[in-house]
Design an enzyme around this catalytic site. Structure first.
Site, PDB file in Angstrom:
ATOM      1  N   GLY A   1      -7.819   8.537   6.819  1.00  0.00           N
ATOM      2  CA  GLY A   1      -7.972   8.848   8.234  1.00  0.00           C
ATOM      3  C   GLY A   1      -9.423   8.940   8.674  1.00  0.00           C
ATOM      4  O   GLY A   1     -10.348   8.594   7.926  1.00  0.00           O
TER       5      GLY A   1
ATOM      6  N   ASN B   1     -10.239   0.494  -0.321  1.00  0.00           N
ATOM      7  CA  ASN B   1      -9.261   0.417   0.770  1.00  0.00           C
ATOM      8  C   ASN B   1      -9.862   0.849   2.103  1.00  0.00           C
ATOM      9  O   ASN B   1     -10.415   1.959   2.209  1.00  0.00           O
ATOM     10  CB  ASN B   1      -8.094   1.358   0.474  1.00  0.00           C
ATOM     11  CG  ASN B   1      -7.172   0.828  -0.596  1.00  0.00           C
ATOM     12  OD1 ASN B   1      -7.497  -0.116  -1.292  1.00  0.00           O
ATOM     13  ND2 ASN B   1      -6.017   1.448  -0.721  1.00  0.00           N
TER      14      ASN B   1
ATOM     15  N   GLY C   1      -8.909   5.660   1.027  1.00  0.00           N
ATOM     16  CA  GLY C   1      -9.590   6.518   1.999  1.00  0.00           C
ATOM     17  C   GLY C   1     -11.069   6.234   2.127  1.00  0.00           C
ATOM     18  O   GLY C   1     -11.885   7.149   2.220  1.00  0.00           O
TER      19      GLY C   1
ATOM     20  N   ASP D   1       0.847  -1.194   0.000  1.00  0.00           N
ATOM     21  CA  ASP D   1       0.000   0.000   0.000  1.00  0.00           C
ATOM     22  C   ASP D   1       0.889   1.253   0.000  1.00  0.00           C
ATOM     23  O   ASP D   1       1.778   1.386   0.857  1.00  0.00           O
ATOM     24  CB  ASP D   1      -0.869  -0.052   1.275  1.00  0.00           C
ATOM     25  CG  ASP D   1      -1.969   0.981   1.297  1.00  0.00           C
ATOM     26  OD1 ASP D   1      -2.413   1.403   0.218  1.00  0.00           O
ATOM     27  OD2 ASP D   1      -2.401   1.348   2.418  1.00  0.00           O
TER      28      ASP D   1
HETATM   29  P1  13P Z   1      -8.964   4.892   5.386  1.00  0.00           P
HETATM   30  O1  13P Z   1      -8.073   5.756   6.219  1.00  0.00           O
HETATM   31  O2  13P Z   1     -10.195   5.620   4.967  1.00  0.00           O
HETATM   32  O3  13P Z   1      -9.278   3.594   6.041  1.00  0.00           O
HETATM   33  O4  13P Z   1      -8.162   4.546   4.027  1.00  0.00           O
HETATM   34  C1  13P Z   1      -7.223   3.505   3.994  1.00  0.00           C
HETATM   35  C2  13P Z   1      -6.426   3.517   2.755  1.00  0.00           C
HETATM   36  O5  13P Z   1      -6.712   4.174   1.789  1.00  0.00           O
HETATM   37  C3  13P Z   1      -5.221   2.672   2.731  1.00  0.00           C
HETATM   38  O6  13P Z   1      -4.480   2.847   1.562  1.00  0.00           O
HETATM   39  O1  G3H Z   2      -3.498   4.880   3.632  1.00  0.00           O
HETATM   40  C1  G3H Z   2      -2.755   4.551   4.542  1.00  0.00           C
HETATM   41  C2  G3H Z   2      -3.071   3.381   5.391  1.00  0.00           C
HETATM   42  O2  G3H Z   2      -4.152   3.651   6.236  1.00  0.00           O
HETATM   43  C3  G3H Z   2      -1.858   2.918   6.113  1.00  0.00           C
HETATM   44  O3  G3H Z   2      -1.524   3.796   7.110  1.00  0.00           O
HETATM   45  O4  G3H Z   2       0.864   4.384   6.790  1.00  0.00           O
HETATM   46  O5  G3H Z   2      -0.264   4.534   9.044  1.00  0.00           O
HETATM   47  O6  G3H Z   2       0.272   2.298   8.042  1.00  0.00           O
HETATM   48  P1  G3H Z   2      -0.059   3.763   7.778  1.00  0.00           P
HETATM   49 ZN    ZN Z   3      -4.548   4.840   0.800  1.00  0.00          ZN
END
Ligand code: 13P
Ligand code: G3H
Ligand code: ZN
Length: 311
Positions: A181, A256, A214, A82
């Protein structure tokens, strides 16, 4: 069944009008909670690892946890990087057994995004790995993702065809109003994703899988529970689930979700310690936390993604 790429699952999802959940994993309980829900519902799955997760838990531990989940569930599971931000990070995950990587060069210029994405695609495809790229920038603050709201921008539909053709990427994350977030929208405003952009993008890329980052919905029951048991999360607002469901029926094949799992886990642990201030065995608070993740993922699979029974 070994780990799979997303190629087959995205094709079926696109044709079937549903999406695959991509859930972030950081430790054993999170892997177990997610995969137990998917197994019960016979759902295909993407488990994704951020740079921060890899730094926290170590590549090998996460790899082995996910391999254990594949063995335990027999499900088609893709292991995805990711928000990879460099060629070296993507290469390391490809060499280390991931079946999918994201190169997120969305904060760079159009030409620099194309150049870096193309470099990753060439290496990945030579190794049987698929690549997600991103055009447009999401707002949000997480460990490795820091974009101020004023620096975010919607994807320009007129760019997507050239970008996909020149990079050879396998899926494309676009910005249509989601953000990372728990604080996605201003309190009092009505969240509305830009379905017009999604429609325009998919008309220009027929059959091509689109990704939404997100996409946590920030259920208020968990925010309230966190605040009731000593937390302070005023104004946490997410993406309405009915809008995600609509996107899943369109060209969006990967959604995601990370923050909602964090909220479920944290609310459960806070409640546990409030009710049992004398307890200190990690198994006693991680067990309900894992169950809360399982319940959250089951809800997403059935009510948001629509991928139950599609494994
Ligand atoms: P959220 O913060 O909305 O759960 O999004 C997660 C995300 O996009 C990870 O790549
Ligand atoms: O989009 C990001 C994910 O929520 C992962 O978050 O970089 O804090 O592990 P992180
Ligand atoms: Zn993301």
């Amino acid at each position: 069944m070994p780990l799979v790429t997303t190629t087959e699952m995205f094709k079926k999802a696109y044709d079937g009008g549903y999406a695959i959940g991509a859930f972030n994993v950081n430790n054993m309980e999170i892997v177990q909670g997610i995969t137990e829900a998917a197994k019960d519902l016979n759902a295909p799955l993407i488990l994704q690892v951020s740079k921060g997760a890899r730094n926290y838990a170590n590549h090998t531990y996460l790899m082995k946890l996910v391999e254990a989940a594949v063995e335990e569930t027999g499900l088609p599971i893709a292991l995805h990087l990711d928000h990879g931000d460099t060629f070296e990070l993507c290469k390391s995950c490809i060499d280390g057994g991931f079946t999918s990587v994201m190169i997120d060069a969305s904060s760079k210029s159009f030409e620099d995004n194309i150049a870096l994405t193309k470099q990753v695609v060439e290496y990945a495809h030579d190794h049987g790995v698929v690549v997600e790229a991103e055009l447009g920038t999401l707002a949000g603050v997480e460990d490795e993702v820091k974009v101020k709201a004023e620096d975010s921008s919607y994807t320009r539909p007129e760019d997507v065809q050239e970008f996909v053709e020149r990079t050879g990427c396998d899926s494309l994350a676009i910005a249509i109003g989601t953000s990372h977030g728990a604080y996605k929208f201003k309190p009092g405003t009505k969240p509305q994703l830009r379905f017009d952009i999604l429609e325009d993008v998919s008309a220009r890329l027929p059959g091509f899988p689109i990704v939404l980052h997100g996409s946590s919905s920030v259920p208020q029951e968990f925010v309230e529970k966190i605040n009731k048991f000593g937390g302070n999360m005023p104004g946490a607002i997410g993406v309405p689930e009915d809008q995600l469901r609509q996107a899943a029926q369109m060209a969006v094949c990967k959604i995601n979700i990370d923050s909602d799992l964090r909220l479920a886990m944290t609310a459960t642990v806070r409640e546990f310690f409030y009710e049992h201030p004398d307890k200190f065995d990690p198994r006693e608070y991680l067990k309900p936390a894992r169950a809360a993740i399982k319940e959250m993922v089951a809800h997403k699979i059935v009510d948001v993604l629509g991928c139950d029974g599609k494994a």
